[in-house]
Scaffold this active site. Sequence first.
Site, PDB file in Angstrom:
ATOM      1  N   VAL A  14       0.820  -1.215   0.000  1.00  0.00           N
ATOM      2  CA  VAL A  14       0.000   0.000   0.000  1.00  0.00           C
ATOM      3  C   VAL A  14       0.849   1.258   0.000  1.00  0.00           C
ATOM      4  O   VAL A  14       2.017   1.251   0.396  1.00  0.00           O
ATOM      5  CB  VAL A  14      -0.960   0.023   1.212  1.00  0.00           C
ATOM      6  CG1 VAL A  14      -1.960  -1.105   1.120  1.00  0.00           C
ATOM      7  CG2 VAL A  14      -0.176  -0.058   2.520  1.00  0.00           C
ATOM      8  N   GLU A  15       0.241   2.365  -0.453  1.00  0.00           N
ATOM      9  CA  GLU A  15       0.864   3.694  -0.494  1.00  0.00           C
ATOM     10  C   GLU A  15       2.211   3.679  -1.222  1.00  0.00           C
ATOM     11  O   GLU A  15       3.150   4.384  -0.846  1.00  0.00           O
ATOM     12  CB  GLU A  15       1.008   4.261   0.929  1.00  0.00           C
ATOM     13  CG  GLU A  15      -0.342   4.463   1.591  1.00  0.00           C
ATOM     14  CD  GLU A  15      -0.287   5.349   2.810  1.00  0.00           C
ATOM     15  OE1 GLU A  15       0.635   6.176   2.912  1.00  0.00           O
ATOM     16  OE2 GLU A  15      -1.179   5.225   3.655  1.00  0.00           O
ATOM     17  N   GLY A  16       2.261   2.880  -2.278  1.00  0.00           N
ATOM     18  CA  GLY A  16       3.477   2.767  -3.074  1.00  0.00           C
ATOM     19  C   GLY A  16       4.166   1.449  -2.803  1.00  0.00           C
ATOM     20  O   GLY A  16       4.741   1.264  -1.724  1.00  0.00           O
TER      21      GLY A  16
END
Length: 607
Positions: A414-416
Site C-alpha cells: 500500500v501507499e506505493g
Amino acid sequence: MVTLRKQDQEQLEKARDLLETDGKERGFVRSLFFGQIPWEKVIPYPKPSEEDAARTRELVEKVEAFMRDHVDPDEIDATERLPQEVIEGMGTLGVLGMTVPRAYGGGGYSHTAYCRVLEAIAKTCASTAVFVGAHQSIGLKAVVLSGSEEQKRKWLPDLASGKTLAAFCLSEPEVGSDAANVQTQARLSDDGSHWIINGQKKYATNGALAGLMTVMARTPVQDNGSVKSKVTAFIVTPDMPGFEVVSNNRSKCGIRGTWQATLRFTDMRVPRDHVLGELGRGLRVALTVLNYGRCTLSAGCLGGARVAMQRAIEHARTRRQFDRPIGAFHLVKKKIARMAELVHAMDAMTYLSAGLVDRHDEDLMLETAICKLFCSEASWRVLDDAVQIMGGEGYMREHGLERGLRDARINRIVEGTTEVMTSFIALTGMKGVGEELEQTLKAMRHPVRNFGRLTAFLRHEWRDVLVGHGHDNALLGLHGALIGEGRTLTRMTKLLARDVSRLLAKHKMGILDLQLLQQRITWTVVDLYATAAIISRLQALLDAAGTGGTGELSPWLKREVLVGKAFCHHAAERIARRRRSLYRNLDEETIAVADEMLDDAEADQSA
C-alpha cells in the site's frame, strides 16, 4: 541528442506535475544526490514543544489503556470487523481528529504526536491502526490541506469527532501503483452546476463505512490554449445518486478488521463546490496527502516491529535447547542484533520525517517515500526473524506473531509498492542531477557567455561530486562518539553523487529502464538517510545527557549508542557492496533467466 521513445515521453509528461521542485529549497535527501549534506536540516533532531509533548504523553497513556481494556486483536482478526465500541472509543478519545485544527473541532496535535499514537495503537492491533490511518492520515487530510474555508467548516467537525468517517479513493481495477493513470472520468453538467462522475474505485479502506470520500477523477482542463485530461480531487458522499458499494474485500491475508471496498460511480452528480483544491491538480493533492500517510504508516510498522522484537528477545532468554538458552547461539544473536538495529533506525527515521512535516519543509517527497519504503521492509524482516526465533511457538496463533506477520505484509504494497518506491526514489533524485549536468554541458558549448554557470559548477559540483575532498565543518559540532560515523556519511554521500553522475553520463535516458541499477542507488540513499537520522537522534540524546563528549553514559544511553553505531557501520558495508555492483554485476544474466521463463510460460499457455 537523446531521442525519447513515445512511451517515455508519455510517462515523463504524466510525472511532470509530480516532480515539480521549481522555487523550492532542495530537501535533505535530494541534496544527497548532489554529494551534499545539509546538516542544518536534520540537526538538531526535531523536538516537539513542551505543551505538545505533555499532551501527547497523556493521550498515549489513555490510548494504551483503552487498547489493553477494550480491544481484542484476535477477535477482530477472527470476526473480520472492528467492533462499534472500538470505533466510537477512538472518536471519544479524540484520536480520529488529532491533527484537525482546533478551530474545526479537532485536537490540533502535531504530526509527530499523531505518529506516537499510531505507534501505540499498532502495538496491540494493526487493524485498528489502519482504520484510524485511513480515516485521518489520508481520508480527511485532503480537506485539511486543500479544502476551502467553507468545506472545512462544513465537514471537519463531524470528521474530527468520528461522527462521520472518511476514506481516500485513488486505486482502480486498472490503476494500482500508476497513480497518474486514473481512468474515472468527470465532466461538467450542461448547466454547469454539477460534475458527473463515472468510474470505479478499488481497495478503498473504510469506503463502505465512510460518510465522506476523497475521490480522484479525470477532468478536462484548459492548458496553454488546449484542453487536456487531468486528475482532479472531489469530495463525494454516499447519498449521491449513482454511488454504489459493489463489495467489501474481506477474507484477506491480514488486517482483517478493516474493510477495503470496491465502489462504482454511475452518472454520479457531484456539486461543483465539492472540488478539492484546484481543477486538474488532484495528483498534487494526493501526493501531499501521502507525505503524511507514509509517515503514519511507518509509525504503525514501528509499533508492530517493536513488540515482535520484545517477544523474540524474551523467548531467546527463556527457551533452552542443548542445555543453554537459545539466545546464547550466535545465529540467534545475529537475528536479535539485526532486529535491534532495524527498530532503532525505524524509530530515528520515522520521527525525523514527522518532525520535518511539522516544520513544513517544502521538499519532503523523498524523505517520506524513503521512510515508508524502509519501515515497511524492515518491519517485515523483524517479524519474520521473530517468528523464526520462536520456532513452532511463533507459528501458533496464540502468541500474536502469526497475525502480526500477516498484518505486516500489506505495508510493502500500500501507499506505493516496494518496487515502485524503489524506482521512484532513484529517478526522482537523479532527475535534478541530470538537469544540472545537461545545463552545464550546454553552457560548455558557449564558455564565454556562460562563464558564471561554469565557474559555479567547477567550484561546487566538481569539487564535491567528482573529487570529494574537503573538510565538513558541520562535523565539528558532533559529539565525539559520532565523529567517525559523520565522516563516513560525508564520504559515502560524495561517492553516491559521483556514481549518479557516471551512470547518467553512461546510460542517459536508458536509466529509466535499468531498475536493478536504480535499486542499488535507492537503497544506498535509504541507508544514508537512515544513518543521518540515527546520528541526529543520538546527538540529541547525548546533548540532553550533558556529557559534553567525555562524561559517563547511562546503561540505556550506552545501548542506544551501541545499536545506532552498529546500524551505521553495517549500512556502510552494504553501500560499499552496492557501489561495486553498479559496475560489475550479473544483471544481464538475471534478466535473461526471467525472459526465458516468461517466454516459456507464454509458450506453455499457447500449446
